[in-house]
Design a protein around this motif. Structure first.
Motif, PDB file in Angstrom:
ATOM      1  N   SER A  13      32.350 -17.586 -16.464  1.00 31.79           N
ATOM      2  CA  SER A  13      33.226 -17.361 -15.308  1.00 31.79           C
ATOM      3  C   SER A  13      32.702 -18.176 -14.142  1.00 31.79           C
ATOM      4  CB  SER A  13      33.236 -15.884 -14.914  1.00 31.79           C
ATOM      5  OG  SER A  13      31.953 -15.511 -14.453  1.00 31.79           O
ATOM      6  N   LYS A  20      32.661 -10.118 -17.544  1.00 30.73           N
ATOM      7  CA  LYS A  20      32.233 -10.887 -18.730  1.00 30.73           C
ATOM      8  C   LYS A  20      31.502 -10.012 -19.741  1.00 30.73           C
ATOM      9  CE  LYS A  20      29.712 -13.824 -16.466  1.00 30.73           C
ATOM     10  NZ  LYS A  20      30.109 -13.383 -15.123  1.00 30.73           N
ATOM     11  N   HIS A 128      27.197 -16.560 -14.253  1.00 33.91           N
ATOM     12  CA  HIS A 128      28.237 -17.534 -13.882  1.00 33.91           C
ATOM     13  C   HIS A 128      27.654 -18.822 -13.318  1.00 33.91           C
ATOM     14  CE1 HIS A 128      27.096 -15.397 -10.310  1.00 33.91           C
ATOM     15  NE2 HIS A 128      27.505 -16.445  -9.628  1.00 33.91           N
ATOM     16  N   PHE A 146      37.099 -18.327 -20.229  1.00 34.57           N
ATOM     17  CA  PHE A 146      36.823 -18.145 -18.806  1.00 34.57           C
ATOM     18  C   PHE A 146      37.439 -16.831 -18.373  1.00 34.57           C
ATOM     19  CE2 PHE A 146      36.937 -22.997 -18.422  1.00 34.57           C
ATOM     20  CZ  PHE A 146      35.551 -23.092 -18.325  1.00 34.57           C
ATOM     21  N   MET A 148      38.454 -14.428 -15.267  1.00 30.20           N
ATOM     22  CA  MET A 148      38.647 -14.473 -13.813  1.00 30.20           C
ATOM     23  C   MET A 148      39.389 -13.232 -13.333  1.00 30.20           C
ATOM     24  SD  MET A 148      41.727 -17.187 -13.336  1.00 30.20           S
ATOM     25  CE  MET A 148      42.544 -16.314 -12.017  1.00 30.20           C
ATOM     26  N   ASP A 154      37.199 -16.079  -6.273  1.00 31.71           N
ATOM     27  CA  ASP A 154      37.125 -16.341  -7.700  1.00 31.71           C
ATOM     28  C   ASP A 154      38.073 -17.482  -8.075  1.00 31.71           C
ATOM     29  OD1 ASP A 154      36.442 -16.046 -10.291  1.00 31.71           O
ATOM     30  OD2 ASP A 154      37.410 -14.114 -10.602  1.00 31.71           O
ATOM     31  N   MET A 158      37.118 -20.970  -9.638  1.00 30.45           N
ATOM     32  CA  MET A 158      37.688 -21.254 -10.960  1.00 30.45           C
ATOM     33  C   MET A 158      38.380 -22.619 -10.938  1.00 30.45           C
ATOM     34  SD  MET A 158      37.833 -19.707 -13.817  1.00 30.45           S
ATOM     35  CE  MET A 158      38.282 -20.750 -15.146  1.00 30.45           C
TER      36      MET A 158
END
Ligand SMILES: Nc1ncnc2c1ncn2[C@@H]1O[C@H](COP(=O)(O)OP(=O)(O)O)[C@@H](O)[C@H]1O
Ligand SMILES: [Mg+2]
Length: 259
Positions: A13, A20, A128, A146, A148, A154, A158
């Motif tokens: 992430s 995660k 991350h 990934f 998010m 974020d 991302m």
């Protein structure tokens, strides 16, 4: 025992606290249900969430693997893993965070290469940070998921992560929008998010999957997707996790057929 080559999936992430670790555990539970032998590698080297959440006593960690390999003491990969149940094993993160900085990333590549011949699926939980350890993992896994959330910071991070991947011409990733971590975050619409990221969002976990009592599961070393009522109570999100697992194992069958 040497088996046919499995597949590896890294859960990554652009920000911490997006789910995660919980998603890695939930996917492990899903793969168990489709009878895949799973290894979880806890690459959150300095704060090992998985190792803590699975609540199993262990003696060896990835640090011992690296140390033994480096000193010609390595014999069998199975000596370093801890059994969670009949389908899921764990390669824990170091017991002492100071050991993490002593791990030369070339041994991470070797560990991944060994693991893939012992398991159908190798799931790698990370933090991350785009450091040397995580870059080696991202470079060497088959697929990346990934994770998010619906959060401005974020999304911004991302977006930069995706542009790095575009620059590197890497496209072996899928994006999971996780609304289950914080059901109150819904500022952006799905349309906005895709527009900001200039990318498809492949999977979504819904805010209904937010579990008030998640800490009970974590404290008791339980995997949510392996709880008996789970497939009925959270049918939609269970199906989403199943499709992530299905997409991965389908790909592996196609690739094996090609060979
Ligand atoms: N489905 C969920 N329901 C409730 N809380 C969740 C859920 N998924 C994650 N969380 C909580 O969100 C926080 C971050 O999750 P975690 O998996 O540790 O994220 P990361 O590994 O990305 O840092 C944790 O406190 C976790 O308990
Ligand atoms: Mg984590």
């Amino acid at each position: 025992m040497i088996r046919k080559k499995g597949k590896s999936l890294c859960i990554f992430s652009a920000k911490g606290g997006v789910g995660k670790t919980i998603t890695t555990l939930n996917l492990a539970g899903i793969f168990e249900q489709i009878e895949k032998k799973v290894l979880i590698i806890d690459m959150d080297l300095s704060s090992g969430g998985i190792t803590c959440a699975l609540n199993r006593p262990f003696t060896s960690t990835i640090y011992n693997f690296v140390d033994d390999y480096n000193n010609n003491r390595y014999k069998d990969f199975q000596n370093y893993v801890t059994k969670y149940d009949d389908w899921i094993d764990l390669l824990p993160s170091p017991k002492d965070p100071r050991q993490a900085s002593k791990i030369d990333s070339k041994y991470i590549e070797i560990a991944l290469d060994k693991a893939i011949y012992h398991y159908d699926i190798v799931l790698i939980d990370t933090n991350h940070i785009l450091n040397e350890h995580n870059l080696v993992v991202l470079d060497n896994v088959d697929d990346i998921l990934f994770v998010m959330t619906n959060d401005p910071l974020d999304l911004k991070n991302m977006k930069s992560l995706l542009s790095i991947f575009r620059d590197l011409e890497k496209d072996n990733y899928k994006i999971l929008l996780n609304n289950s971590c914080n059901p109150y975050k819904k500022y952006f619409s799905l349309f906005d998010m895709k527009n900001i990221l200039k990318s498809e969002i492949h999977y979504t976990l819904s805010s209904e999957f937010f579990l008030k009592n998640i800490d009970n599961y974590v404290m008791n070393g339980k995997i949510i997707t392996l709880e008996p009522k789970m497939p009925n109570v959270f049918a939609k999100d269970y199906a989403t996790l199943m499709s992530i697992a299905g997409d991965m194992s389908l790909e592996s069958e196609e690739e094996n057929e090609e060979k």
